[in-house]
Write a protein that holds these residues in place. Structure first.
Motif, short mmCIF file in Angstrom:
data_model
loop_
_atom_site.label_atom_id
_atom_site.label_comp_id
_atom_site.label_asym_id
_atom_site.label_seq_id
_atom_site.Cartn_x
_atom_site.Cartn_y
_atom_site.Cartn_z
N ASP A 1 -1.03 4.29 1.02
CA ASP A 1 -2.22 4.65 0.26
C ASP A 1 -3.38 3.72 0.66
OD1 ASP A 1 -4.21 5.25 -1.51
OD2 ASP A 1 -2.99 5.05 -3.31
N THR B 1 0.81 -1.22 0.00
CA THR B 1 0.00 0.00 0.00
C THR B 1 0.84 1.27 0.00
OG1 THR B 1 -0.13 -0.04 2.42
CG2 THR B 1 -1.90 -1.14 1.20
N LYS C 1 -5.34 1.27 -1.71
CA LYS C 1 -4.75 0.03 -2.22
C LYS C 1 -4.90 -1.14 -1.24
CE LYS C 1 -1.14 2.42 -4.88
NZ LYS C 1 0.33 2.59 -5.05
N LEU C 2 -5.52 -0.87 -0.07
CA LEU C 2 -5.54 -1.88 0.99
C LEU C 2 -6.34 -3.12 0.60
CD1 LEU C 2 -4.73 -2.69 3.84
CD2 LEU C 2 -6.77 -1.51 4.70
#
Length: 727
Positions: free
Chosen positions: A517, A514, A520-521
């Motif tokens: 961010d 990630t 993006k998890l």
């Protein structure tokens, strides 16, 4: 004189049993008022301590903050006054050495005042630190006999309590026990270290999901305790039960547990009276006992508390064993905590229900109604799957000891193969993840019984599996392989540490994917879980763990099957295990090696005691009884021959054969005991496992056959039929 005198006297005493003391007035004090009345709990602290001191202590307990040593004198003064008001004359630092038992050193509050009198004193220094002799406790080479210094350190997170005795009370202070070099000589210190490691790694996962409140993540435990109760008259008439905790001889009774009539049956009145008083005493000590019931085997029972902080649960579990034994004596019974006190019927385990959570997030292993959409839960669950697969040999090792060897793999206990039961719902979710992404979860249903007056019942999304050693049971994992006579500390240290390592791995993978961010998890979680289930899904098994087919399948999957203690214990010092424990500062290589040496030595000592007992009982009790009966038969045959009767000597021939076999098998056992060829502890343990234990079983085989033939009035030992069914 007949060798059965003690046995007959025991039977008479049991059948004429009368209570040793009048019944308690249970209505006198309501249970809610009784609970925790002998505990220096948070509520008691708040009442007894100045506000700033209370806040400092509470912060240490709830958030793991460092304890400010300046508050110790204030706490000591308050706790002394509270204890003296409850009749305490002494205080004891209670600790848990590597024997697995509870140890305590008592000191008086009173000190001479120099004027012929005495004053009650208890300083902060005395509260924080004690100095019992460390030389006589097992240390595995960490401390030589001449290096006697050891320290007990106050564990503020486990509350002090008052232990009552008919002649007074004692203030008990739970402590850690370490050597002069700071190395752990006990069970508690590694538990606390492992919980700290688990919290650090769990916080990283929670941070990824946006939870940054810092509330401490603690492992929780709810250990179920199985045990047997028999009358003390039988107990004292059995040298094997008295010294080894289990019967080394005993023929199968005509009735065992095959009717399945004891399980959850009506509790016998005498036993229920014992249970009620046991619970009463445990309530005073703040132990949250929840359930009691008859277990599967005759004379077998269970007691279980609700979930607590794992460290407190470990201390409470030691108290449960202590109180069970003490109260049983009051009711003329002996509480047997050995894993297999009677052959041929169910043994006893200590199923450790394990989870983790925090004050703000609650239980982190609660899947909710739609686990497929609960990414945070799935990461924690995936971490457990990975940890158990990677370290299954370690989990087997921490439940390995002589008593548990008789239980694991039998039809009432999980096999020695460590696997995970997930249930239909979670298995389906992880299979969807493996295939590309979870879109749904099996829904809970409704069970219609088919009787109009009975309401529809909520039905779980999957069944339970009682043959699995590590089973998911709704919002926790149940480690069912732990033995009934064990401290739960070792299993908890292993579970906390391997899952901390796995959470570390998961957090690192997610952080790298990630890079800060949050958007993006979800994709990163999907990739992580898919990888875990592909690499570690072999440990998941929802079928019959008792079946031979599973043993064959487990071998194909590469899952270890470490059947005995001797097979399992070396896993404690595997290269990967040592590196993991050192990385998370739970146990050093030297501390781990010391534990291996101690546990191997304890195994050898346990089997040695049993072998010596088997020889003694066979020679001095069973052989004389058989010879007396042989003599009676021979005399009868001779008398019949004199008067000209035709007769057969089948019984005499059989007894003579068995007596000869018994003598020969005892001689063979003595020969194995004379062995001194092993060059190290592991070699000695292998000898006891591979040579001595089979030799003992051979002696038992012939002794148990004789029990079925020798005249009942000559047999010296209380039988299974009597011990299990005469209440």
């Amino acid at each position: 004189m007949s060798g059965s005198t003690a046995r007959l006297q025991a039977i008479s005493a049991v059948t004429n049993y009368k209570p040793l003391s009048p019944p308690l007035n249970f209505a006198e004090t309501p249970t809610h008022e009784l609970f925790g009345s002998n505990v220096f709990s948070i509520a008691t602290m708040e009442r007894c301590l100045p506000k700033h001191v209370f806040k400092a202590v509470k912060k240490t307990i709830e958030k793991g903050a460092k304890l400010d040593p300046t508050v110790a004198d204030v706490v000591a003064s308050a706790i002394k006054s509270w204890a003296i008001d409850k009749g305490a004359t002494h205080y004891a630092h209670v600790f848990y050495p590597l024997t697995g038992l509870t140890a305590e050193k008592h000191d008086s509050f009173l000190s001479p005042d120099g004027n012929g009198g005495a004053i009650a004193e208890f300083s902060g220094k005395a509260l924080i630190q004690g100095e019992p002799d460390a030389s006589s406790f097992p240390s595995g080479g960490i401390r030589a006999t001449f290096e006697a210094r050891g320290y007990t350190a106050w564990d503020v997170s486990s509350p002090a309590y008052i232990l009552e005795n008919p002649n007074g009370t004692t203030l008990c202070i739970p402590t850690a026990f370490v050597s002069w070099t700071g190395e752990a000589l006990d069970k508690k210190t590694p538990v606390l270290r492992s919980m700290q490691a688990l919290n650090e790694q769990a916080q990283r996962i929670l941070k990824l999901f946006g939870h940054t409140d810092g509330a401490m993540v603690a492992s929780t435990a709810g250990p179920e305790q199985e045990y047997f109760l028999i009358d003390r008259n039988f107990f004292f008439a059995r040298p094997d039960l008295l010294n080894a905790g289990r019967t080394l001889f005993g023929a199968k009774p005509p009735k065992g547990q095959e009717f399945e009539d004891h399980y959850f049956g009506a509790i016998p009145e005498r036993v229920l009276a014992f249970m009620l008083e046991t619970e009463r005493e445990l309530f005073k000590l703040g132990v949250p006992i929840k359930t009691r019931h008859n277990e599967v085997a005759p004379a077998q029972y269970e007691i279980a508390p609700v979930f607590e902080n794992a460290n407190v649960a470990t201390d409470h579990q030691q108290l449960i064993m202590l109180v069970l034994k003490r109260v049983a004596e009051k009711y003329g019974m002996a509480c047997l905590l050995h894993e297999k006190p009677f052959a041929g019927i169910n043994g006893s385990g200590k199923h450790v229900n394990w989870s983790l959570g925090s004050a703000s997030q609650g239980n982190l292993l609660d899947p909710g109604d739609t686990p497929h959409g609960n990414a945070q839960f799935l990461v924690f669950c995936g971490a457990v799957i990975r940890a158990v697969h990677k370290h299954s040999a370690l989990l087997r090792a921490v439940v390995a000891h002589a008593g548990n060897d008789h239980r694991l793999g039998a039809n009432e206990a999980p096999p020695a193969i460590i696997s995970i039961f997930l249930g239909d719902q979670l298995t389906d979710v992880f299979e969807q993840i493996k295939a590309g992404g979870a879109k749904s979860s099996m829904a809970k249903g409704t069970l219609t019984v088919g009787v109009d007056i009975l309401p529809p019942l909520p039905k779980d999304a999957g069944d339970r599996n009682r043959t699995s050693p590590f089973a998911f049971t709704g919002n926790r994992f149940e480690f069912r392989a732990v033995g009934s006579n064990q401290s739960i500390a070792g299993p908890l240290v292993a579970m906390n540490t391997i899952i901390a390592e796995s959470l570390d791995y998961c957090a690192t993978e997610l952080e790298n994917a990630t890079k800060g961010d949050p958007s993006k998890l979800n994709a990163a979680v999907q990739t992580l879980l898919k990888d875990i289930i592909e690499k570690h899904g072999a440990v998941i098994f929802n079928g019959d763990g008792y079946s031979e087919a599973w043993h064959q399948e487990a071998e194909k999957r590469g899952l270890p099957n470490l059947k005995t203690t001797v097979d399992a214990l070396p896993s404690l010092v595997g290269e990967e295990v040592l590196a993991m424990f050192e990385k998370y500062k739970v146990l050093s290589k030297r501390e781990m090696q010391s534990r291996l040496d101690i546990y191997l030595e304890q195994y050898c000592k346990a089997v040695n005691v049993e072998a010596q007992l088997a020889i003694e009982i066979a020679k001095t009790m069973i052989f004389p009884a058989a010879i007396r009966y042989q003599s009676e038969l021979a005399k009868t045959c001779a008398d019949l021959k004199v008067v000209g009767y035709t007769f057969d000597t089948n019984t005499l021939d059989k007894v003579t054969e068995l007596v000869k076999n018994l003598q020969d098998s005892v001689a063979a056992l003595e020969a194995t005991m004379a062995h001194h060829g092993a060059k190290d502890l592991l070699g000695e343990a292998k000898h006891f496992c591979k040579e001595v234990v089979p030799a003992m079983l051979t002696v038992r085989k012939y002794a148990d056959e004789l029990e079925g033939i020798v005249a009942d009035d000559l047999w010296p030992l209380p039988t299974y039929q009597e011990m299990l069914f005469i209440k």
